[in-house]
Design a protein around this motif. Structure first.
Motif, PDB file in Angstrom:
ATOM      1  N   TYR A  77       7.170  23.893  66.104  1.00 19.08           N
ATOM      2  CA  TYR A  77       6.393  25.131  65.915  1.00 19.08           C
ATOM      3  C   TYR A  77       7.028  26.000  64.827  1.00 19.08           C
ATOM      4  O   TYR A  77       6.331  26.514  63.942  1.00 19.08           O
ATOM      5  N   CYS A  78       8.337  26.145  64.889  1.00 20.63           N
ATOM      6  CA  CYS A  78       9.045  26.991  63.928  1.00 20.63           C
ATOM      7  C   CYS A  78       8.952  26.442  62.507  1.00 20.63           C
ATOM      8  O   CYS A  78       8.749  27.195  61.549  1.00 20.63           O
ATOM      9  N   VAL A  79       9.100  25.120  62.368  1.00 21.37           N
ATOM     10  CA  VAL A  79       9.030  24.488  61.044  1.00 21.37           C
ATOM     11  C   VAL A  79       7.612  24.588  60.487  1.00 21.37           C
ATOM     12  O   VAL A  79       7.416  24.980  59.339  1.00 21.37           O
ATOM     13  N   GLU A  80       6.618  24.250  61.312  1.00 20.03           N
ATOM     14  CA  GLU A  80       5.229  24.250  60.859  1.00 20.03           C
ATOM     15  C   GLU A  80       4.734  25.644  60.471  1.00 20.03           C
ATOM     16  O   GLU A  80       3.875  25.784  59.616  1.00 20.03           O
ATOM     17  N   ASN A  81       5.279  26.662  61.103  1.00 18.46           N
ATOM     18  CA  ASN A  81       4.841  28.032  60.818  1.00 18.46           C
ATOM     19  C   ASN A  81       5.797  28.785  59.898  1.00 18.46           C
ATOM     20  O   ASN A  81       5.703  30.004  59.754  1.00 18.46           O
ATOM     21  N   GLY A  85      13.845  28.566  57.025  1.00 18.93           N
ATOM     22  CA  GLY A  85      13.850  28.129  55.639  1.00 18.93           C
ATOM     23  C   GLY A  85      14.724  26.901  55.427  1.00 18.93           C
ATOM     24  O   GLY A  85      15.533  26.535  56.275  1.00 18.93           O
ATOM     25  N   GLY A  86      14.530  26.249  54.299  1.00 24.94           N
ATOM     26  CA  GLY A  86      15.366  25.122  53.915  1.00 24.94           C
ATOM     27  C   GLY A  86      14.910  23.803  54.520  1.00 24.94           C
ATOM     28  O   GLY A  86      13.935  23.723  55.253  1.00 24.94           O
ATOM     29  N   ASN A  87      15.646  22.747  54.158  1.00 29.78           N
ATOM     30  CA  ASN A  87      15.313  21.405  54.635  1.00 29.78           C
ATOM     31  C   ASN A  87      16.004  21.056  55.947  1.00 29.78           C
ATOM     32  O   ASN A  87      15.597  20.131  56.635  1.00 29.78           O
ATOM     33  N   SER A  88      17.053  21.750  56.285  1.00 30.75           N
ATOM     34  CA  SER A  88      17.832  21.442  57.485  1.00 30.75           C
ATOM     35  C   SER A  88      16.990  21.426  58.758  1.00 30.75           C
ATOM     36  O   SER A  88      17.116  20.487  59.559  1.00 30.75           O
ATOM     37  N   SER A  90      13.837  20.694  59.219  1.00 28.02           N
ATOM     38  CA  SER A  90      12.990  19.498  59.233  1.00 28.02           C
ATOM     39  C   SER A  90      13.819  18.252  59.512  1.00 28.02           C
ATOM     40  O   SER A  90      13.380  17.348  60.246  1.00 28.02           O
ATOM     41  N   THR A  91      15.016  18.188  58.939  1.00 27.92           N
ATOM     42  CA  THR A  91      15.908  17.050  59.161  1.00 27.92           C
ATOM     43  C   THR A  91      16.337  16.984  60.619  1.00 27.92           C
ATOM     44  O   THR A  91      16.334  15.913  61.236  1.00 27.92           O
ATOM     45  N   ILE A  92      16.691  18.121  61.181  1.00 29.01           N
ATOM     46  CA  ILE A  92      17.093  18.173  62.589  1.00 29.01           C
ATOM     47  C   ILE A  92      15.915  17.813  63.487  1.00 29.01           C
ATOM     48  O   ILE A  92      16.060  17.063  64.459  1.00 29.01           O
ATOM     49  N   LEU A  93      14.725  18.291  63.153  1.00 27.44           N
ATOM     50  CA  LEU A  93      13.532  17.969  63.924  1.00 27.44           C
ATOM     51  C   LEU A  93      13.286  16.462  63.911  1.00 27.44           C
ATOM     52  O   LEU A  93      13.024  15.867  64.959  1.00 27.44           O
ATOM     53  N   SER A  94      13.384  15.839  62.757  1.00 27.45           N
ATOM     54  CA  SER A  94      13.194  14.384  62.666  1.00 27.45           C
ATOM     55  C   SER A  94      14.219  13.640  63.507  1.00 27.45           C
ATOM     56  O   SER A  94      13.889  12.670  64.194  1.00 27.45           O
ATOM     57  N   SER A  95      15.458  14.094  63.456  1.00 33.64           N
ATOM     58  CA  SER A  95      16.519  13.459  64.246  1.00 33.64           C
ATOM     59  C   SER A  95      16.266  13.604  65.741  1.00 33.64           C
ATOM     60  O   SER A  95      16.469  12.660  66.511  1.00 33.64           O
ATOM     61  N   LEU A  96      15.818  14.793  66.149  1.00 31.69           N
ATOM     62  CA  LEU A  96      15.524  15.012  67.570  1.00 31.69           C
ATOM     63  C   LEU A  96      14.355  14.138  68.033  1.00 31.69           C
ATOM     64  O   LEU A  96      14.389  13.569  69.123  1.00 31.69           O
ATOM     65  N   LYS A  97      13.317  14.036  67.205  1.00 30.49           N
ATOM     66  CA  LYS A  97      12.157  13.221  67.567  1.00 30.49           C
ATOM     67  C   LYS A  97      12.526  11.753  67.681  1.00 30.49           C
ATOM     68  O   LYS A  97      11.945  11.020  68.475  1.00 30.49           O
ATOM     69  N   GLY A  98      13.516  11.313  66.891  1.00 26.26           N
ATOM     70  CA  GLY A  98      13.942   9.919  66.918  1.00 26.26           C
ATOM     71  C   GLY A  98      14.942   9.607  68.013  1.00 26.26           C
ATOM     72  O   GLY A  98      15.284   8.446  68.239  1.00 26.26           O
ATOM     73  N   GLN A 149      20.272  25.341  69.024  1.00 28.79           N
ATOM     74  CA  GLN A 149      20.238  24.520  70.222  1.00 28.79           C
ATOM     75  C   GLN A 149      19.880  23.077  69.875  1.00 28.79           C
ATOM     76  O   GLN A 149      20.438  22.135  70.440  1.00 28.79           O
ATOM     77  N   GLY A 150      18.951  22.894  68.945  1.00 36.76           N
ATOM     78  CA  GLY A 150      18.574  21.554  68.510  1.00 36.76           C
ATOM     79  C   GLY A 150      19.745  20.801  67.916  1.00 36.76           C
ATOM     80  O   GLY A 150      19.946  19.616  68.199  1.00 36.76           O
ATOM     81  N   LYS A 151      20.543  21.481  67.107  1.00 33.94           N
ATOM     82  CA  LYS A 151      21.749  20.867  66.519  1.00 33.94           C
ATOM     83  C   LYS A 151      22.698  20.410  67.620  1.00 33.94           C
ATOM     84  O   LYS A 151      23.312  19.354  67.526  1.00 33.94           O
ATOM     85  N   SER A 152      22.833  21.217  68.663  1.00 38.10           N
ATOM     86  CA  SER A 152      23.760  20.879  69.735  1.00 38.10           C
ATOM     87  C   SER A 152      23.284  19.682  70.565  1.00 38.10           C
ATOM     88  O   SER A 152      24.087  19.055  71.251  1.00 38.10           O
TER      89      SER A 152
END
Length: 154
Positions: A77-81, A85-88, A90-98, A149-152
């Motif tokens: 939600y945060c990335v889509e809206n 900022g930045g690419n980090s 999106s990268t963390i989101l991809s890692s979490l989804k995987g 929290q996602g990073k953790s």
């Protein structure tokens, strides 16, 4: 402060109070977003808004208590809206989804994608129901905490 200035300040605060009182909020706790300060509303929104929020019932839950599926959905939600900022993010989101074991078909995940913090036992907090300047400030703060929290979780 003169009476005219006091009345002007009160009139300017009315839209903020209306937005806060209309937001459906059921969860408890602000410490996860403010580093545990007892004066959480002041830390979150600044001193000018803290007085208006003190009697509003706005209780933002700690993101540290959220399920990984909800955190991942919220990060989406945060990335889509564009609240982060930045690419980090999106990268963390991809890692979490995987990450194995993450259920992207769960209601926790879909609630997160809609901006809903789901703390369990039927308690939720909806970022999407906030309006105006309050929405921007609260959502950016929540999204920053969700990113951390996602990073953790990785």
């Amino acid at each position: 402060m003169s009476i005219v200035k006091k009345l002007s300040a009160a009139c300017l605060a009315l839209p903020l109070l209306a937005a806060v009182s209309a937001a459906p909020v059921h969860a408890q706790g602000l410490s996860g977003l403010t580093g545990g300060n007892s004066n959480g509303a002041s830390s979150l929104l600044g001193n000018a808004a803290s007085g208006a929020l003190s009697n509003s019932g706005l209780n933002i839950p700690s993101v540290s208590s959220l399920a990984p599926s909800n955190v991942t959905g919220l990060l989406s939600y945060c990335v889509e809206n564009n609240y982060l900022g930045g690419n980090s993010p999106s990268t963390i989101l991809s890692s979490l989804k995987g990450k194995s074991g993450l259920d992207t078909s769960s209601s926790l995940y879909t609630n997160g994608q809609q901006g809903i913090l789901d703390t369990g036992n039927g308690n939720t907090f909806s970022l999407s129901s906030l309006t105006g300047n309050l929405k921007q400030k609260v959502t950016k703060k929540v999204c920053s905490a969700v990113l951390k929290q996602g990073k953790s979780l990785l």
